[in-house]
Design a protein around this motif. Sequence first.
Motif, PDB file in Angstrom:
ATOM      1  N   PHE A  23       0.826  -1.215   0.000  1.00 18.13           N
ATOM      2  CA  PHE A  23       0.000   0.000   0.000  1.00 18.13           C
ATOM      3  C   PHE A  23       0.859   1.263   0.000  1.00 18.13           C
ATOM      4  N   ASP A  24       2.155   1.110   0.266  1.00 22.36           N
ATOM      5  CA  ASP A  24       3.098   2.206   0.550  1.00 22.36           C
ATOM      6  C   ASP A  24       2.494   3.263   1.482  1.00 22.36           C
ATOM      7  N   ASP A  25       1.900   2.751   2.553  1.00 24.55           N
ATOM      8  CA  ASP A  25       1.316   3.652   3.533  1.00 24.55           C
ATOM      9  C   ASP A  25       2.430   4.340   4.315  1.00 24.55           C
ATOM     10  N   ASN A  69      -6.005   9.983   5.220  1.00 20.31           N
ATOM     11  CA  ASN A  69      -5.339   8.927   4.485  1.00 20.31           C
ATOM     12  C   ASN A  69      -6.281   8.408   3.408  1.00 20.31           C
ATOM     13  N   ILE A  70      -5.743   8.131   2.243  1.00 19.15           N
ATOM     14  CA  ILE A  70      -6.515   7.390   1.226  1.00 19.15           C
ATOM     15  C   ILE A  70      -5.495   6.650   0.368  1.00 19.15           C
ATOM     16  N   VAL A  71      -5.580   5.347   0.393  1.00 17.52           N
ATOM     17  CA  VAL A  71      -4.562   4.528  -0.281  1.00 17.52           C
ATOM     18  C   VAL A  71      -5.216   3.321  -0.950  1.00 17.52           C
ATOM     19  N   ILE A  72      -4.825   3.077  -2.188  1.00 13.96           N
ATOM     20  CA  ILE A  72      -5.266   1.869  -2.887  1.00 13.96           C
ATOM     21  C   ILE A  72      -4.050   0.950  -3.059  1.00 13.96           C
ATOM     22  N   ASP A  75      -1.400  -2.970  -6.866  1.00 14.57           N
ATOM     23  CA  ASP A  75      -1.884  -3.742  -8.032  1.00 14.57           C
ATOM     24  C   ASP A  75      -3.276  -3.323  -8.491  1.00 14.57           C
ATOM     25  N   PHE A  76      -3.956  -2.538  -7.675  1.00 19.18           N
ATOM     26  CA  PHE A  76      -5.353  -2.203  -7.997  1.00 19.18           C
ATOM     27  C   PHE A  76      -5.545  -0.729  -8.358  1.00 19.18           C
ATOM     28  N   ARG A  77      -4.437  -0.022  -8.522  1.00 20.96           N
ATOM     29  CA  ARG A  77      -4.571   1.416  -8.845  1.00 20.96           C
ATOM     30  C   ARG A  77      -5.031   1.621 -10.287  1.00 20.96           C
ATOM     31  N   ASN A  78      -5.545   2.801 -10.547  1.00 18.74           N
ATOM     32  CA  ASN A  78      -6.006   3.165 -11.888  1.00 18.74           C
ATOM     33  C   ASN A  78      -7.168   2.324 -12.384  1.00 18.74           C
ATOM     34  N   GLN A  79      -7.967   1.830 -11.465  1.00 17.02           N
ATOM     35  CA  GLN A  79      -9.141   1.044 -11.871  1.00 17.02           C
ATOM     36  C   GLN A  79     -10.422   1.632 -11.271  1.00 17.02           C
ATOM     37  N   GLY A  80     -10.316   2.859 -10.775  1.00 17.19           N
ATOM     38  CA  GLY A  80     -11.519   3.541 -10.289  1.00 17.19           C
ATOM     39  C   GLY A  80     -11.818   3.358  -8.805  1.00 17.19           C
ATOM     40  N   TYR A  81     -10.997   2.579  -8.099  1.00 23.36           N
ATOM     41  CA  TYR A  81     -11.304   2.304  -6.681  1.00 23.36           C
ATOM     42  C   TYR A  81     -11.041   3.521  -5.780  1.00 23.36           C
ATOM     43  N   GLY A  82      -9.995   4.296  -6.093  1.00 21.24           N
ATOM     44  CA  GLY A  82      -9.709   5.496  -5.304  1.00 21.24           C
ATOM     45  C   GLY A  82     -10.875   6.478  -5.385  1.00 21.24           C
ATOM     46  N   LEU A  83     -11.418   6.606  -6.589  1.00 19.10           N
ATOM     47  CA  LEU A  83     -12.566   7.501  -6.795  1.00 19.10           C
ATOM     48  C   LEU A  83     -13.763   7.026  -5.956  1.00 19.10           C
ATOM     49  N   LEU A  84     -13.989   5.718  -5.959  1.00 19.22           N
ATOM     50  CA  LEU A  84     -15.100   5.159  -5.162  1.00 19.22           C
ATOM     51  C   LEU A  84     -14.909   5.470  -3.678  1.00 19.22           C
ATOM     52  N   ASP A 104      -4.145  17.754   3.094  1.00 19.00           N
ATOM     53  CA  ASP A 104      -2.888  18.222   2.532  1.00 19.00           C
ATOM     54  C   ASP A 104      -2.271  17.101   1.705  1.00 19.00           C
ATOM     55  N   VAL A 105      -1.618  17.526   0.639  1.00 24.66           N
ATOM     56  CA  VAL A 105      -1.058  16.554  -0.302  1.00 24.66           C
ATOM     57  C   VAL A 105       0.274  17.083  -0.820  1.00 24.66           C
ATOM     58  N   ASN A 106       1.210  16.163  -0.990  1.00 28.11           N
ATOM     59  CA  ASN A 106       2.512  16.525  -1.558  1.00 28.11           C
ATOM     60  C   ASN A 106       2.304  17.102  -2.965  1.00 28.11           C
ATOM     61  N   PRO A 111      -1.194  11.955  -9.124  1.00 28.17           N
ATOM     62  CA  PRO A 111      -2.407  11.123  -9.123  1.00 28.17           C
ATOM     63  C   PRO A 111      -3.409  11.565  -8.061  1.00 28.17           C
ATOM     64  N   ALA A 112      -2.912  11.833  -6.842  1.00 30.98           N
ATOM     65  CA  ALA A 112      -3.830  12.228  -5.758  1.00 30.98           C
ATOM     66  C   ALA A 112      -4.440  13.602  -6.039  1.00 30.98           C
ATOM     67  N   ILE A 113      -3.611  14.544  -6.490  1.00 35.95           N
ATOM     68  CA  ILE A 113      -4.132  15.903  -6.752  1.00 35.95           C
ATOM     69  C   ILE A 113      -5.216  15.845  -7.834  1.00 35.95           C
ATOM     70  N   SER A 114      -4.955  15.029  -8.858  1.00 36.52           N
ATOM     71  CA  SER A 114      -5.918  14.906  -9.946  1.00 36.52           C
ATOM     72  C   SER A 114      -7.230  14.279  -9.433  1.00 36.52           C
ATOM     73  N   LEU A 115      -7.082  13.272  -8.556  1.00 37.37           N
ATOM     74  CA  LEU A 115      -8.273  12.645  -7.965  1.00 37.37           C
ATOM     75  C   LEU A 115      -9.079  13.677  -7.164  1.00 37.37           C
ATOM     76  N   TYR A 116      -8.393  14.442  -6.344  1.00 30.54           N
ATOM     77  CA  TYR A 116      -9.102  15.437  -5.517  1.00 30.54           C
ATOM     78  C   TYR A 116      -9.767  16.510  -6.398  1.00 30.54           C
ATOM     79  N   ASN A 117      -9.045  16.962  -7.424  1.00 27.72           N
ATOM     80  CA  ASN A 117      -9.632  17.960  -8.337  1.00 27.72           C
ATOM     81  C   ASN A 117     -10.902  17.420  -8.980  1.00 27.72           C
ATOM     82  N   LYS A 118     -10.841  16.151  -9.345  1.00 31.88           N
ATOM     83  CA  LYS A 118     -11.975  15.538 -10.047  1.00 31.88           C
ATOM     84  C   LYS A 118     -13.268  15.630  -9.226  1.00 31.88           C
ATOM     85  N   LEU A 119     -13.123  15.556  -7.896  1.00 32.74           N
ATOM     86  CA  LEU A 119     -14.329  15.615  -7.062  1.00 32.74           C
ATOM     87  C   LEU A 119     -14.554  17.010  -6.470  1.00 32.74           C
TER      88      LEU A 119
HETATM   89  C1  LIG Z   1      -4.143   8.513  -5.149  1.00 28.41           C
HETATM   90  C2  LIG Z   1      -4.741   7.113  -5.252  1.00 28.41           C
HETATM   91  C3  LIG Z   1      -5.531   6.800  -3.976  1.00 28.41           C
HETATM   92  C4  LIG Z   1      -5.694   7.055  -6.468  1.00 28.41           C
HETATM   93  O1  LIG Z   1      -6.371   5.818  -6.457  1.00 28.41           O
HETATM   94  P1  LIG Z   1      -6.713   5.031  -7.809  1.00 28.41           P
HETATM   95  O2  LIG Z   1      -7.634   3.927  -7.471  1.00 28.41           O
HETATM   96  O3  LIG Z   1      -5.465   4.660  -8.519  1.00 28.41           O
HETATM   97  O4  LIG Z   1      -7.479   6.170  -8.633  1.00 28.41           O
HETATM   98  P2  LIG Z   1      -8.670   5.938  -9.670  1.00 28.41           P
HETATM   99  O5  LIG Z   1      -8.345   4.806 -10.574  1.00 28.41           O
HETATM  100  O6  LIG Z   1      -9.951   5.869  -8.917  1.00 28.41           O
HETATM  101  O7  LIG Z   1      -8.604   7.281 -10.522  1.00 28.41           O
HETATM  102  C5  LIG Z   1      -9.456   8.370 -10.225  1.00 28.41           C
HETATM  103  C6  LIG Z   1      -8.815   9.624 -10.737  1.00 28.41           C
HETATM  104  O8  LIG Z   1      -7.595   9.866 -10.017  1.00 28.41           O
HETATM  105  C7  LIG Z   1      -6.637  10.455 -10.899  1.00 28.41           C
HETATM  106  N1  LIG Z   1      -5.508   9.527 -11.082  1.00 28.41           N
HETATM  107  C8  LIG Z   1      -5.382   8.283 -10.582  1.00 28.41           C
HETATM  108  N2  LIG Z   1      -4.180   7.757 -10.931  1.00 28.41           N
HETATM  109  C9  LIG Z   1      -3.551   8.705 -11.658  1.00 28.41           C
HETATM  110  C10 LIG Z   1      -2.280   8.781 -12.286  1.00 28.41           C
HETATM  111  N3  LIG Z   1      -1.400   7.750 -12.230  1.00 28.41           N
HETATM  112  N4  LIG Z   1      -1.936   9.923 -12.924  1.00 28.41           N
HETATM  113  C11 LIG Z   1      -2.792  10.978 -12.979  1.00 28.41           C
HETATM  114  N5  LIG Z   1      -4.031  10.957 -12.417  1.00 28.41           N
HETATM  115  C12 LIG Z   1      -4.393   9.844 -11.764  1.00 28.41           C
HETATM  116  C13 LIG Z   1      -7.358  10.702 -12.202  1.00 28.41           C
HETATM  117  O9  LIG Z   1      -7.994  11.968 -12.119  1.00 28.41           O
HETATM  118  C14 LIG Z   1      -8.405   9.614 -12.178  1.00 28.41           C
HETATM  119  O10 LIG Z   1      -9.506   9.890 -12.981  1.00 28.41           O
HETATM  120  P3  LIG Z   1      -9.495   9.398 -14.531  1.00 28.41           P
HETATM  121  O11 LIG Z   1      -9.301   7.918 -14.483  1.00 28.41           O
HETATM  122  O12 LIG Z   1     -10.830   9.806 -15.044  1.00 28.41           O
HETATM  123  O13 LIG Z   1      -8.344  10.088 -15.173  1.00 28.41           O
HETATM  124  C15 LIG Z   1      -3.632   6.030  -5.479  1.00 28.41           C
HETATM  125  O14 LIG Z   1      -2.801   6.459  -6.524  1.00 28.41           O
HETATM  126  C16 LIG Z   1      -2.774   5.753  -4.256  1.00 28.41           C
HETATM  127  O15 LIG Z   1      -3.107   4.900  -3.435  1.00 28.41           O
HETATM  128  N6  LIG Z   1      -1.627   6.456  -4.141  1.00 28.41           N
HETATM  129  C17 LIG Z   1      -0.704   6.269  -3.005  1.00 28.41           C
HETATM  130  C18 LIG Z   1      -1.246   6.862  -1.718  1.00 28.41           C
HETATM  131  C19 LIG Z   1      -1.455   8.356  -1.844  1.00 28.41           C
HETATM  132  O16 LIG Z   1      -0.614   9.072  -2.373  1.00 28.41           O
HETATM  133  N7  LIG Z   1      -2.595   8.829  -1.298  1.00 28.41           N
HETATM  134  C20 LIG Z   1      -2.921  10.240  -1.249  1.00 28.41           C
HETATM  135  C21 LIG Z   1      -2.296  10.864  -0.050  1.00 28.41           C
HETATM  136  S1  LIG Z   1      -2.682  12.600   0.042  1.00 28.41           S
END
Ligand SMILES: CC(C)(COP(=O)(O)OP(=O)(O)OC[C@H]1O[C@@H](n2cnc3c(N)ncnc32)[C@H](O)[C@@H]1OP(=O)(O)O)[C@@H](O)C(=O)NCCC(=O)NCCS
Length: 147
Positions: A23-25, A69-72, A75-84, A104-106, A111-119
């Motif tokens: 999980f790289d928590d 905290n939010i971590v996927i 092996d399961f990243r980029n499949q929509g689970y973080g968004l869920l 707060d986010v680095n 990936p995380a910033i893009s996820l947060y922006n999306k919502l």
């Molecule tokens: C951030 C994190 C939780 C996203 O989870 P995920 O399941 O991979 O994300 P999703 O597949 O649900 O993607 C949702 C959106 O997130 C963004 N996103 C996810 N992975 C991305 C990537 N590699 N690059 C750019 N944007 C990304 C996109 O906006 C994406 O929407 P899109 O598919 O329509 O482009 C995951 O990358 C993670 O666990 N990272 C390590 C822990 C972490 O950094 N947590 C945040 C701490 S602040």
Amino acid sequence: MVTITKMTLDDLNNIKDILISDFDDFWNYSIFKSELESPNSYYIVIKNNSKIIGFAGIKLCPPDCDIMNIVIKKDFRNQGYGLLLLKELIKLSKSFDVQNIFLDVNEKNLPAISLYNKLGFKKISARKNYYKENNAIIMKLDLSQKQ
Ligand SMILES: CC(C)(COP(=O)(O)OP(=O)(O)OC[C@H]1O[C@@H](n2cnc3c(N)ncnc32)[C@H](O)[C@@H]1OP(=O)(O)O)[C@@H](O)C(=O)NCCC(=O)NCCS
């Protein structure tokens, strides 16, 4: 089948040995355990066929809350689970009548910033060198405007 439920200590114990590798928590087990047991905290897990593939949590500070905290699982990243998970955290926050969600986010964590922006989260400020050499971006989701 994918489910999202409240995280229990048993859930944490199930992933205890793979927190860093899978999980790289950024928390160790004992910090996570005390967070999970804190009365102001609420954590959820997402499971795929009963196996934990991610977790996330908030700390309530009425009328606001922080995403802690939010971590996927890798092996399961980029499949929509973080968004869920994030959608579920927002729903949960609304159920606690939260007005603003902060996090707060680095600044390098695109990936995380893009996820947060999306919502709908917006950058409100930054903290210099919060993560060693990297700045933190502080983001907010105003729930009072989304009713
Ligand atoms: C951030 C994190 C939780 C996203 O989870 P995920 O399941 O991979 O994300 P999703 O597949 O649900 O993607 C949702 C959106 O997130 C963004 N996103 C996810 N992975 C991305 C990537 N590699 N690059 C750019 N944007 C990304 C996109 O906006 C994406 O929407 P899109 O598919 O329509 O482009 C995951 O990358 C993670 O666990 N990272 C390590 C822990 C972490 O950094 N947590 C945040 C701490 S602040």
